[in-house]
Design an enzyme around this catalytic site. Structure first.
Site, PDB file in Angstrom:
ATOM      1  N   ASP A 194       0.853  -1.190   0.000  1.00  0.00           N
ATOM      2  CA  ASP A 194       0.000   0.000   0.000  1.00  0.00           C
ATOM      3  C   ASP A 194       0.886   1.236   0.000  1.00  0.00           C
ATOM      4  OD1 ASP A 194      -1.719   2.131   0.451  1.00  0.00           O
ATOM      5  OD2 ASP A 194      -3.037   0.966   1.748  1.00  0.00           O
ATOM      6  N   HIS A 199       0.530   7.952   4.039  1.00  0.00           N
ATOM      7  CA  HIS A 199       1.084   7.259   5.200  1.00  0.00           C
ATOM      8  C   HIS A 199       2.603   7.437   5.343  1.00  0.00           C
ATOM      9  CE1 HIS A 199      -2.884   5.551   5.340  1.00  0.00           C
ATOM     10  NE2 HIS A 199      -2.737   5.071   4.116  1.00  0.00           N
ATOM     11  N   ILE A 214      -0.528   9.468   8.624  1.00  0.00           N
ATOM     12  CA  ILE A 214      -1.326   8.614   9.505  1.00  0.00           C
ATOM     13  C   ILE A 214      -1.039   7.146   9.209  1.00  0.00           C
ATOM     14  CG2 ILE A 214      -3.147  10.344   9.706  1.00  0.00           C
ATOM     15  CD1 ILE A 214      -4.821   8.708   7.733  1.00  0.00           C
ATOM     16  N   GLY A 217      -5.235   2.336   7.736  1.00  0.00           N
ATOM     17  CA  GLY A 217      -6.358   1.707   8.425  1.00  0.00           C
ATOM     18  C   GLY A 217      -6.243   0.190   8.416  1.00  0.00           C
TER      19      GLY A 217
END
Length: 312
Positions: A194, A199, A214, A217
């Site tokens: 990903d 991120h 961040i 998820g």
């Protein structure tokens, strides 16, 4: 309009061959915190953790399905489907569901077939449901549904989608655990496929409205399933039949997850795993674990909600 709903739903499914091996599985497990359990004195050599990290003892946590084949069923792929042309900075992963037909092998080759299964109009946003069905020579392995939340793309008069949500769990949880997130956790996790710069890149994160990058998820998703398997399912990954969540808030590297679990034996045990046929020991009666996840450093600000693990 950036999302052509009719074109997206009518597009031919895309199929691709995917493959994975023990190194991919080990890297994924390390990316979700394997061998770093703070409750264990020497987690890197603990026998329970070696099931996630040592090739001779390896088993596969079902959430690996979200990255198998270098993340082929991921959010980024959904944004490249016909009829979808949106700004990546406006995109968030809204939710994720996995249904297991049988345990995922440590080494595998399969065909992943993906399509946009639904487009929902939430007013100020649109939700794309990216469905990926994976099968090998022995038959179906798993089905992934990724709910992709696109800010600013709603209001086109479409179906709002399902409105039913499970009632919040009540009473004291059966287990509560805390899992610290390393400062470099997102950088390690993204090596599983990903590559969203949200991120890793501070400048991109600011464009998306965040002070800093961040955590994925799906990293929180994997960490949570590992906690459930390790504490309530005896460390047996083959007991998981399905796993669903809604991403309710962000997590930053360096924070701590507080994971609360309620064991509800028998609830939703029959026919509740998306119609999976139960091959490989994933059928029959079982139970349900309800889970909530919050950011312990921010007064338990919600991170994962409507989280359900169905199991044997």
């Amino acid at each position: 309009m950036p999302i052509d709903v009719a074109q997206a739903l009518a597009a031919e499914p895309r199929s691709a061959e995917i493959a994975w091996g023990h190194k991919d599985v080990q890297l994924y497990h390390l990316g979700i915190g394997a061998a770093a359990d703070p409750d264990k004195h020497h987690p890197a050599t603990d026998p329970d953790e070696l099931r996630y990290t040592l090739e001779s003892r390896l088993h596969v946590l079902p959430s690996f399905a979200t990255v198998a084949g270098a993340g082929s069923p991921g959010v980024i792929n959904g944004l490249s489907m016909p009829g979808v042309d949106v700004n990546l900075a406006h995109v968030l992963h809204g939710g994720q569901t996995i249904g297991l037909h049988r345990p995922i092998p440590v080494e595998g080759k399969a065909v992943a077939t993906s399509r946009i299964a639904a487009v929902y109009d939430k007013g100020k946003a649109a939700i794309l449901v990216m469905r990926t069905e994976v099968a090998d020579d022995e038959g179906p392995l798993w089905t992934n549904d990724a709910q992709i939340f696109v800010r600013g793309e709603g209001g086109f008069g479409g179906d709002r989608g399902p409105s039913t949500r499970p009632e919040p769990p009540t009473g004291e949880p059966d287990r509560t655990v805390e899992r610290p997130i390393r400062e470099d956790q997102a950088l390690l996790y993204r090596l599983s496929g990903d590559w969203n710069p949200l991120h890793a890149d501070p400048e991109f994160a600011k464009l998306a409205g965040f002070d800093r990058p961040i955590l994925h998820g799906l990293c929180t998703y994997g960490m949570t399933l590992k906690a459930v398997v390790d504490t309530l399912l005896g460390g047996d990954v083959s007991r998981v039949r399905s796993y669903a969540t809604r991403f309710a808030g962000v997590v930053y590297p360096g924070e701590t997850l507080r994971i609360r679990m309620w064991q509800l034996d028998g609830e939703g045990a029959e026919g509740g795993n998306g119609g999976m046929d139960g091959k490989g020991g994933n059928g029959g009666k079982g139970g349900t674990v309800r889970v909530t996840v919050g950011a312990a450093d921010r007064d338990d600000a919600p991170v994962l909600a409507d989280t359900v693990v169905e199991h044997n």
